[in-house]
Design a protein around this motif. Sequence first.
Motif, PDB file in Angstrom:
ATOM      1  N   TYR A  94       0.834  -1.210   0.000  1.00  0.00           N
ATOM      2  CA  TYR A  94       0.000   0.000   0.000  1.00  0.00           C
ATOM      3  C   TYR A  94       0.862   1.251   0.000  1.00  0.00           C
ATOM      4  CZ  TYR A  94      -3.154   3.614   1.722  1.00  0.00           C
ATOM      5  OH  TYR A  94      -3.857   4.790   1.878  1.00  0.00           O
ATOM      6  N   LEU A  95       1.848   1.301   0.877  1.00  0.00           N
ATOM      7  CA  LEU A  95       2.698   2.487   0.950  1.00  0.00           C
ATOM      8  C   LEU A  95       3.501   2.694  -0.336  1.00  0.00           C
ATOM      9  CD1 LEU A  95       4.079   2.604   4.607  1.00  0.00           C
ATOM     10  CD2 LEU A  95       2.511   4.202   3.497  1.00  0.00           C
ATOM     11  N   HIS A  96       4.044   1.633  -0.889  1.00  0.00           N
ATOM     12  CA  HIS A  96       4.804   1.768  -2.130  1.00  0.00           C
ATOM     13  C   HIS A  96       3.921   2.336  -3.240  1.00  0.00           C
ATOM     14  CE1 HIS A  96       8.748   0.196  -1.221  1.00  0.00           C
ATOM     15  NE2 HIS A  96       8.213  -0.802  -0.542  1.00  0.00           N
ATOM     16  N   LEU A  97       2.639   1.944  -3.240  1.00  0.00           N
ATOM     17  CA  LEU A  97       1.731   2.428  -4.276  1.00  0.00           C
ATOM     18  C   LEU A  97       1.292   3.864  -4.029  1.00  0.00           C
ATOM     19  CD1 LEU A  97       0.050   2.001  -6.790  1.00  0.00           C
ATOM     20  CD2 LEU A  97      -1.671   0.819  -5.395  1.00  0.00           C
ATOM     21  N   VAL A  98       0.806   4.167  -2.827  1.00  0.00           N
ATOM     22  CA  VAL A  98       0.256   5.510  -2.588  1.00  0.00           C
ATOM     23  C   VAL A  98       1.331   6.583  -2.487  1.00  0.00           C
ATOM     24  CG1 VAL A  98      -1.828   4.612  -1.482  1.00  0.00           C
ATOM     25  CG2 VAL A  98       0.136   5.258  -0.062  1.00  0.00           C
ATOM     26  N   LEU A  99       2.577   6.171  -2.288  1.00  0.00           N
ATOM     27  CA  LEU A  99       3.667   7.142  -2.232  1.00  0.00           C
ATOM     28  C   LEU A  99       4.384   7.276  -3.574  1.00  0.00           C
ATOM     29  CD1 LEU A  99       5.232   6.225   1.246  1.00  0.00           C
ATOM     30  CD2 LEU A  99       3.632   8.083   0.732  1.00  0.00           C
ATOM     31  N   SER A 100       3.929   6.543  -4.577  1.00  0.00           N
ATOM     32  CA  SER A 100       4.554   6.618  -5.902  1.00  0.00           C
ATOM     33  C   SER A 100       4.296   7.998  -6.508  1.00  0.00           C
ATOM     34  CB  SER A 100       3.987   5.536  -6.822  1.00  0.00           C
ATOM     35  OG  SER A 100       2.619   5.796  -7.113  1.00  0.00           O
ATOM     36  N   PRO A 101       5.190   8.471  -7.370  1.00  0.00           N
ATOM     37  CA  PRO A 101       5.011   9.801  -7.977  1.00  0.00           C
ATOM     38  C   PRO A 101       3.670   9.971  -8.674  1.00  0.00           C
ATOM     39  CG  PRO A 101       7.211   8.970  -8.419  1.00  0.00           C
ATOM     40  CD  PRO A 101       6.460   7.837  -7.787  1.00  0.00           C
ATOM     41  N   PRO A 153     -15.840  -1.691  12.797  1.00  0.00           N
ATOM     42  CA  PRO A 153     -14.881  -2.112  11.764  1.00  0.00           C
ATOM     43  C   PRO A 153     -14.450  -0.981  10.834  1.00  0.00           C
ATOM     44  CG  PRO A 153     -16.662  -3.698  11.955  1.00  0.00           C
ATOM     45  CD  PRO A 153     -17.071  -2.498  12.755  1.00  0.00           C
ATOM     46  N   TRP A 154     -15.385  -0.089  10.500  1.00  0.00           N
ATOM     47  CA  TRP A 154     -15.041   1.019   9.606  1.00  0.00           C
ATOM     48  C   TRP A 154     -14.030   1.954  10.267  1.00  0.00           C
ATOM     49  CZ3 TRP A 154     -15.172   2.538   4.725  1.00  0.00           C
ATOM     50  CH2 TRP A 154     -14.997   3.899   4.436  1.00  0.00           C
ATOM     51  N   LEU A 155     -14.286   2.311  11.525  1.00  0.00           N
ATOM     52  CA  LEU A 155     -13.368   3.179  12.256  1.00  0.00           C
ATOM     53  C   LEU A 155     -12.016   2.494  12.428  1.00  0.00           C
ATOM     54  CD1 LEU A 155     -12.832   5.781  13.806  1.00  0.00           C
ATOM     55  CD2 LEU A 155     -13.808   4.697  15.844  1.00  0.00           C
ATOM     56  N   THR A 156     -12.038   1.202  12.676  1.00  0.00           N
ATOM     57  CA  THR A 156     -10.802   0.437  12.818  1.00  0.00           C
ATOM     58  C   THR A 156      -9.981   0.495  11.531  1.00  0.00           C
ATOM     59  OG1 THR A 156     -11.921  -1.072  14.338  1.00  0.00           O
ATOM     60  CG2 THR A 156      -9.837  -1.819  13.413  1.00  0.00           C
ATOM     61  N   ALA A 157     -10.662   0.350  10.395  1.00  0.00           N
ATOM     62  CA  ALA A 157      -9.988   0.403   9.093  1.00  0.00           C
ATOM     63  C   ALA A 157      -9.366   1.769   8.844  1.00  0.00           C
ATOM     64  CB  ALA A 157     -10.983   0.061   7.980  1.00  0.00           C
ATOM     65  N   ILE A 158     -10.120   2.826   9.160  1.00  0.00           N
ATOM     66  CA  ILE A 158      -9.625   4.187   8.952  1.00  0.00           C
ATOM     67  C   ILE A 158      -8.412   4.460   9.843  1.00  0.00           C
ATOM     68  CG2 ILE A 158     -10.175   6.633   9.240  1.00  0.00           C
ATOM     69  CD1 ILE A 158     -11.438   5.339   6.778  1.00  0.00           C
ATOM     70  N   VAL A 162      -4.537   5.482   8.820  1.00  0.00           N
ATOM     71  CA  VAL A 162      -3.841   6.657   9.356  1.00  0.00           C
ATOM     72  C   VAL A 162      -2.505   6.253   9.972  1.00  0.00           C
ATOM     73  CG1 VAL A 162      -3.924   8.470  11.107  1.00  0.00           C
ATOM     74  CG2 VAL A 162      -5.945   7.995   9.705  1.00  0.00           C
ATOM     75  N   LEU A 163      -2.495   5.159  10.701  1.00  0.00           N
ATOM     76  CA  LEU A 163      -1.253   4.698  11.328  1.00  0.00           C
ATOM     77  C   LEU A 163      -0.207   4.318  10.278  1.00  0.00           C
ATOM     78  CD1 LEU A 163      -2.743   2.522  14.217  1.00  0.00           C
ATOM     79  CD2 LEU A 163      -1.366   4.591  14.497  1.00  0.00           C
ATOM     80  N   VAL A 164      -0.650   3.649   9.218  1.00  0.00           N
ATOM     81  CA  VAL A 164       0.270   3.217   8.165  1.00  0.00           C
ATOM     82  C   VAL A 164       0.863   4.413   7.426  1.00  0.00           C
ATOM     83  CG1 VAL A 164       0.416   2.000   5.950  1.00  0.00           C
ATOM     84  CG2 VAL A 164      -0.769   0.938   7.873  1.00  0.00           C
ATOM     85  N   GLU A 165       0.035   5.425   7.181  1.00  0.00           N
ATOM     86  CA  GLU A 165       0.479   6.589   6.418  1.00  0.00           C
ATOM     87  C   GLU A 165       1.158   7.665   7.274  1.00  0.00           C
ATOM     88  OE1 GLU A 165      -2.379   8.462   3.951  1.00  0.00           O
ATOM     89  OE2 GLU A 165      -2.860   6.663   2.801  1.00  0.00           O
ATOM     90  N   SER A 192       3.814   0.959  12.767  1.00  0.00           N
ATOM     91  CA  SER A 192       2.366   1.168  12.656  1.00  0.00           C
ATOM     92  C   SER A 192       1.607  -0.079  13.109  1.00  0.00           C
ATOM     93  CB  SER A 192       1.984   1.536  11.223  1.00  0.00           C
ATOM     94  OG  SER A 192       2.185   0.460  10.323  1.00  0.00           O
ATOM     95  N   LEU A 193       2.143  -1.262  12.816  1.00  0.00           N
ATOM     96  CA  LEU A 193       1.497  -2.497  13.256  1.00  0.00           C
ATOM     97  C   LEU A 193       1.569  -2.648  14.770  1.00  0.00           C
ATOM     98  CD1 LEU A 193       2.673  -5.015  10.504  1.00  0.00           C
ATOM     99  CD2 LEU A 193       0.389  -4.045  10.782  1.00  0.00           C
ATOM    100  N   ASP A 194       2.706  -2.267  15.340  1.00  0.00           N
ATOM    101  CA  ASP A 194       2.835  -2.307  16.810  1.00  0.00           C
ATOM    102  C   ASP A 194       1.756  -1.426  17.452  1.00  0.00           C
ATOM    103  OD1 ASP A 194       4.998  -4.003  16.761  1.00  0.00           O
ATOM    104  OD2 ASP A 194       6.508  -2.424  16.988  1.00  0.00           O
TER     105      ASP A 194
END
Length: 202
Positions: A94-101, A153-158, A162-165, A192-194
């Motif tokens: 996900y990060l490699h994709l959303v941070l791509s130019p 679940p929706w709030l958990t996903a959001i 946020v933690l990943v990004e 972020s996983l921790d």
Amino acid sequence: MRKKSEERRQSIIDVAAEIFNEIGFDRASMAEISARLGGSKATLYNYFSSKEEIFLQVMKQQAGMQFESLFAILIQDDGSADMRDTLRLFANKYLHLVLSPEVIAVRRLLYYNAERSELGCMYYENGPKRGWLVISEFMKRHMESGELREADPWLTAIQFRVLVEAEWAEGRILGVITSTPPDKIKESVERSLDAFFRIYGV
């Protein structure tokens, strides 16, 4: 006839992509697209109702397949793999994709035009919302299996997003962060996983 129609539609998308890349969404126009195609605006409107609709198709074509492959990681999860391993794989990709130019350029464009057109809402409904519903369903399954504590679940996903990004998104969009070394991304994913499992782990 249908094949010609599909070819014409694809030509519009290809030409529009060139124009968006050259002069940006804001300066691009239906007139400019039709002029470069060598047809009339009326013909263009037979295929697309607005510049925003064309832009969404351009974006879907450029990054859609990658996002579908990304979210398939969670859709195909049958619970046999360790949840943290699945989230680790997803978060890194996900990060490699959303941070791509390419994706960063799209996000900057969307933020800039969000209040000027319906582009932001159209993009959200056709992109992020659908993707985060997939993550929400993933979270829900693992709550039901007892691997996560019960929560929305929706709030958990959001919050997971946020933690990943957190360490990257703002700096990358603003041009403060100009490189995304894979080893640094891996390290940030672990952090972020921790944090995520401290909040939602059982």
